[in-house]
Motif scaffolding. Structure first.
Motif, PDB file in Angstrom:
ATOM      1  N   THR A   1      23.149   4.344  40.290  1.00 48.83           N
ATOM      2  CA  THR A   1      23.654   5.680  39.952  1.00 48.83           C
ATOM      3  C   THR A   1      22.739   6.261  38.872  1.00 48.83           C
ATOM      4  O   THR A   1      21.805   5.603  38.430  1.00 48.83           O
ATOM      5  CB  THR A   1      25.075   5.613  39.356  1.00 48.83           C
TER       6      THR A   1
ATOM      7  N   VAL B   1      33.471   9.391  37.007  1.00 47.69           N
ATOM      8  CA  VAL B   1      32.748   9.915  38.174  1.00 47.69           C
ATOM      9  C   VAL B   1      33.703  10.264  39.320  1.00 47.69           C
ATOM     10  O   VAL B   1      34.865   9.844  39.330  1.00 47.69           O
ATOM     11  CB  VAL B   1      31.658   8.918  38.659  1.00 47.69           C
ATOM     12  N   SER B   2      33.165  10.994  40.285  1.00 50.35           N
ATOM     13  CA  SER B   2      33.931  11.372  41.485  1.00 50.35           C
ATOM     14  C   SER B   2      34.024  10.176  42.428  1.00 50.35           C
ATOM     15  O   SER B   2      33.025   9.472  42.638  1.00 50.35           O
ATOM     16  CB  SER B   2      33.207  12.494  42.229  1.00 50.35           C
TER      17      SER B   2
ATOM     18  N   TYR C   1      31.055   8.630  44.805  1.00 43.89           N
ATOM     19  CA  TYR C   1      29.739   8.641  44.157  1.00 43.89           C
ATOM     20  C   TYR C   1      29.245   7.208  43.981  1.00 43.89           C
ATOM     21  O   TYR C   1      30.064   6.372  43.644  1.00 43.89           O
ATOM     22  CB  TYR C   1      29.855   9.333  42.788  1.00 43.89           C
ATOM     23  N   PRO C   2      27.963   6.867  44.191  1.00 40.80           N
ATOM     24  CA  PRO C   2      26.813   7.746  44.403  1.00 40.80           C
ATOM     25  C   PRO C   2      26.568   8.134  45.858  1.00 40.80           C
ATOM     26  O   PRO C   2      25.528   8.706  46.158  1.00 40.80           O
ATOM     27  CB  PRO C   2      25.649   6.896  43.881  1.00 40.80           C
TER      28      PRO C   2
ATOM     29  N   TYR D   1      30.770  12.560  48.071  1.00 40.05           N
ATOM     30  CA  TYR D   1      31.996  12.777  47.294  1.00 40.05           C
ATOM     31  C   TYR D   1      32.369  14.249  47.402  1.00 40.05           C
ATOM     32  O   TYR D   1      31.545  15.076  47.789  1.00 40.05           O
ATOM     33  CB  TYR D   1      31.784  12.383  45.815  1.00 40.05           C
TER      34      TYR D   1
ATOM     35  N   LYS E   1      33.808  17.899  45.749  1.00 43.15           N
ATOM     36  CA  LYS E   1      33.782  18.667  44.496  1.00 43.15           C
ATOM     37  C   LYS E   1      35.027  19.542  44.428  1.00 43.15           C
ATOM     38  O   LYS E   1      35.788  19.636  45.376  1.00 43.15           O
ATOM     39  CB  LYS E   1      32.550  19.569  44.458  1.00 43.15           C
TER      40      LYS E   1
ATOM     41  N   GLY F   1      28.683  14.321  40.901  1.00 38.37           N
ATOM     42  CA  GLY F   1      29.085  12.920  40.999  1.00 38.37           C
ATOM     43  C   GLY F   1      29.547  12.395  39.650  1.00 38.37           C
ATOM     44  O   GLY F   1      30.631  11.821  39.511  1.00 38.37           O
ATOM     45  N   ARG F   2      28.705  12.613  38.655  1.00 36.46           N
ATOM     46  CA  ARG F   2      29.081  12.206  37.301  1.00 36.46           C
ATOM     47  C   ARG F   2      29.776  13.417  36.675  1.00 36.46           C
ATOM     48  O   ARG F   2      29.201  14.501  36.605  1.00 36.46           O
ATOM     49  CB  ARG F   2      27.841  11.775  36.524  1.00 36.46           C
TER      50      ARG F   2
END
Ligand code: AMP
Ligand code: GLY
Length: 422
Positions: free
Chosen positions: A230, A339-340, A343-344, A347, A349, A381-382
Motif C-alpha cells: 500500500t 483505509v477504505s 484497498y489497495p 474500493y 468512495k 483508499g487511504r
C-alpha cells in the motif's frame, strides 16, 4: 507570505497544519487539497502537474512560496518551470530541480549516483529489452530472493522480490516487455539486503542540511506485514533502534556524501531527501531515494518539529539553513492510517465519515476525503491518519487506537499492529 502546497494527501494536510501555525503565513492555499485542508486553508481545484494553472494561481494570489508534496510534479520539472519563468523566478519552491528529482524518477540514476559518491547500497546491474538474456544470466549468478525494480515511477508497485529463479527470469522478460509501460523500459536487478528498514529525512538547501526525525512505516495491508503493498498503513517516529551509533554512520556514510554529491554535480536541490535504508548487521545501506517527504511518515515527523516551518523553508530558499536551529519534541509520535475496505485493490468512495469531532488528544490528518453536500466523505483508499504523541510509541499508538474506535464509515479498515516488530 502567501503559501501554496501542491498535493491532496495526509502529507499535505500535515504540511498545511504546520505552516498554518506560523505567524509568517498569511494566506494558505492547497491544490487540490482534501476536506481536512479546506478547514485550515483554501483548496483550489488544480492538478499537481498542471503547471500553467499553477502559474496563474501563483500570480493571481501573489504566492511567494510553493511547497511540493508528491514526486510527480518534481520529476516533471516544476522547480525548473518556476525558475525559467520571469513572473515566477522569485517564488521559493521547496523541492528539487528536475535533475535532482531524477534520484527518485530513475532507479538506475540513483544507483549510479550512489556508486559515484561511494554511498553504501546493494550491488546491481541494469538491463533493457536488448540485454534481456544478459539479465537472465546475471540472475543465475545471484542468490535468491531476486530483487527486480522498474527504473521509472510506477506508483510504488515497481519493485518485485521473487524467490524462484525461473519465475524471476520470466518476470524480467515481462517487465522489459512493458509491464509498467515506459517505467520498466529499464529494469534494475539488485542484491537482496536482509535486515530491518528505516527512513531518514533530510531537509537541504543544496549546501547545508538538517537531519529530521527518523520514521518507520508499515507498507503492507495485512497484519504481521502480509498481503499487498500500500502507500503506507501507519508509521512511528523516532525509530527505536536508530541509536546514536547508527545515526552517526548514516550521517557520515550516507547523508554527507549525498548532499556533497549533489553539490559536486552542480544539481540544484532545495527540498527534502527521503532516504530508505536497510540496517544490515550494524551498517546502513541505501535502498532508495525519494525526493519528497513520505506519506504517512510526514504525519509523525512534522508534528515532532517545533521550529517554525516557514522560517526553515525560507532558509532553504536562501541557502542559509546553517543559521537555523532545529527544535524537536522529544516525545514519540505514532500514526495509524484508516483505509477504505478493499484497498489497495478496488474500493468504493463517497462513504460518509462520522465521529471525527469526538477525537481527543490526537491529531486528525485527512488523506482521501472530500466534502459532499456539507458532509465529509471518503474519496480515496487511504482516508484519515490519526497521529498521537506520548513518551513512547506504544503509549502514542494506544491513544490513536482509542480514537479510531470513535470513527466510522462503511467498510472502514486499519492495521491494529503498527509497531509490532519493534
Ligand atoms: P522501493 O520502492 O525501492 O522502496 O522498494 C520497495 C520495498 O522493497 C522496500 O521498502 C524494501 O522493503 C524492498 N526492497 C527494495 N530493495 C531491496 C533490496 N535490495 N533488498 C531487500 N529488500 C528490498
Ligand atoms: N510511505 C512511503 C512513501 O511515501 O513513499
Amino acid at each position: 507570505m502567501n503559501i501554496l502546497i501542491l498535493g491532496s494527501g495526509g502529507r499535505e494536510h500535515t504540511f498545511a497544519y504546520k505552516l498554518a501555525q506560523s505567524d509568517q503565513c498569511d494566506a494558505l492555499f492547497v491544490a487540490p487539497g482534501n476536506a481536512g485542508t479546506s478547514q485550515i486553508a483554501t483548496n483550489v481545484a488544480i492538478g499537481v502537474t498542471d503547471f500553467e494553472a499553477i502559474k496563474e494561481l501563483v500570480v493571481k494570489e501573489d504566492i511567494e512560496m510553493v511547497v511540493v508534496g508528491p514526486e510527480d510534479p518534481l520529476v516533471q520539472g516544476v522547480y525548473d518551470y518556476f525558475k525559467n519563468d520571469k513572473a515566477l523566478q522569485n517564488v521559493a519552491v521547496i523541492g528539487p530541480s528536475k535533475e535532482g528529482a531524477a534520484l527518485e524518477g530513475s532507479k538506475e540514476r540513483a544507483k549510479e549516483f550512489m556508486i559515484a559518491h561511494k554511498i553504501p547500497t546493494a550491488a546491481y546491474q541494469a538491463f533493457t529489452a536488448e540485454t534481456l538474456e544478459e539479465g537472465q544470466h546475471f540472475l543465475e549468478t545471484l542468490q535468491p530472493p531476486y530483487v527486480l525494480k522498474a527504473d521509472g515511477l510506477a506508483a510504488g508497485k515497481g519493485v518485485l522480490i521473487i524467490e524462484d529463479l525461473e519465475e524471476a527470469k520470466q518476470e524480467l522478460a515481462v517487465m522489459l516487455g512493458g509491464k509498467f509501460g515506459d517505467a520498466s523500459t529499464t529494469v534494475v536487478i539488485e542484491e537482496f539486503l536482509d535486515g530491518i528498514e528505516l527512513s531518514v529525512f533530510v531537509l537541504t538547501d543544496g549546501k547545508n542540511y538538517k537531519i529530521l526525525p527518523t520514521a518507520k512505516d508499515y507498507k503492507l495491508i495485512g497484519e504481521g506485514d502480509k498481503g499487498l503493498n500500500t502507500g503506507g498503513m501507519g508509521a512511528i517516529s523516532p525509530v527505536p533502534f536508530a541509536d546514536t551509533a547508527l545515526m552517526e554512520k548514516i550521517e557520515e556514510r550516507v547523508v554527507k556524501p549525498t548532499v556533497n554529491g549533489l553539490a559536486k554535480e552542480n544539481i540544484t536541490y532545495k527540498g527534502f531527501i527521503f532516504i530508505g535504508l536497510i540496517k544490515v548487521g550494524d551498517d546502513p545501506k541505501v535502498i532508495e531515494y525519494n525526493v519528497r517527504m513520505g506519506d504517512p511518515e510526514t504525519e509523525v515527523v512534522l508534528p515532532r518539529i517545533q521550529s517554525d516551518l516557514v522560517t526553515l523553508f525560507k532558509a532553504v530558499a536562501s541557502q542559509t539553513l546553517d543559521q537555523q536551529k532545529l527544535e524537536l519534541d522529544s516525545r514519540s509520535a505514532a500514526t495509524v492510517m484508516v483505509v477504505s475496505g478493499g484497498y489497495p485493490e478496488a474500493y468504493e468512495k463517497g462513504k460518509v465519515i462520522t465521529g471525527v469531532e469526538k477525537i481527543e488528544d490526537s491529531i486528525v490528518f485527512h488523506a482521501g476525503t472530500t466534502l459532499k453536500e456539507g458532509e465529509v466523505v471518503t474519496n480515496g483508499g487511504r482516508v484519515i491518519a490519526i497521529t498521537s504523541l506520548d513518551e513512547d510509541f506504544r503509549k502514542a499508538l494506544k491513544k490513536s487506537y482509542q480514537n479510531i474506535e470513535k470513527l466510522h464509515f462503511d467498510r472502514m479498515n486499519y492495521r491494529s499492529d503498527i509497531g509490532f516488530d519493534l
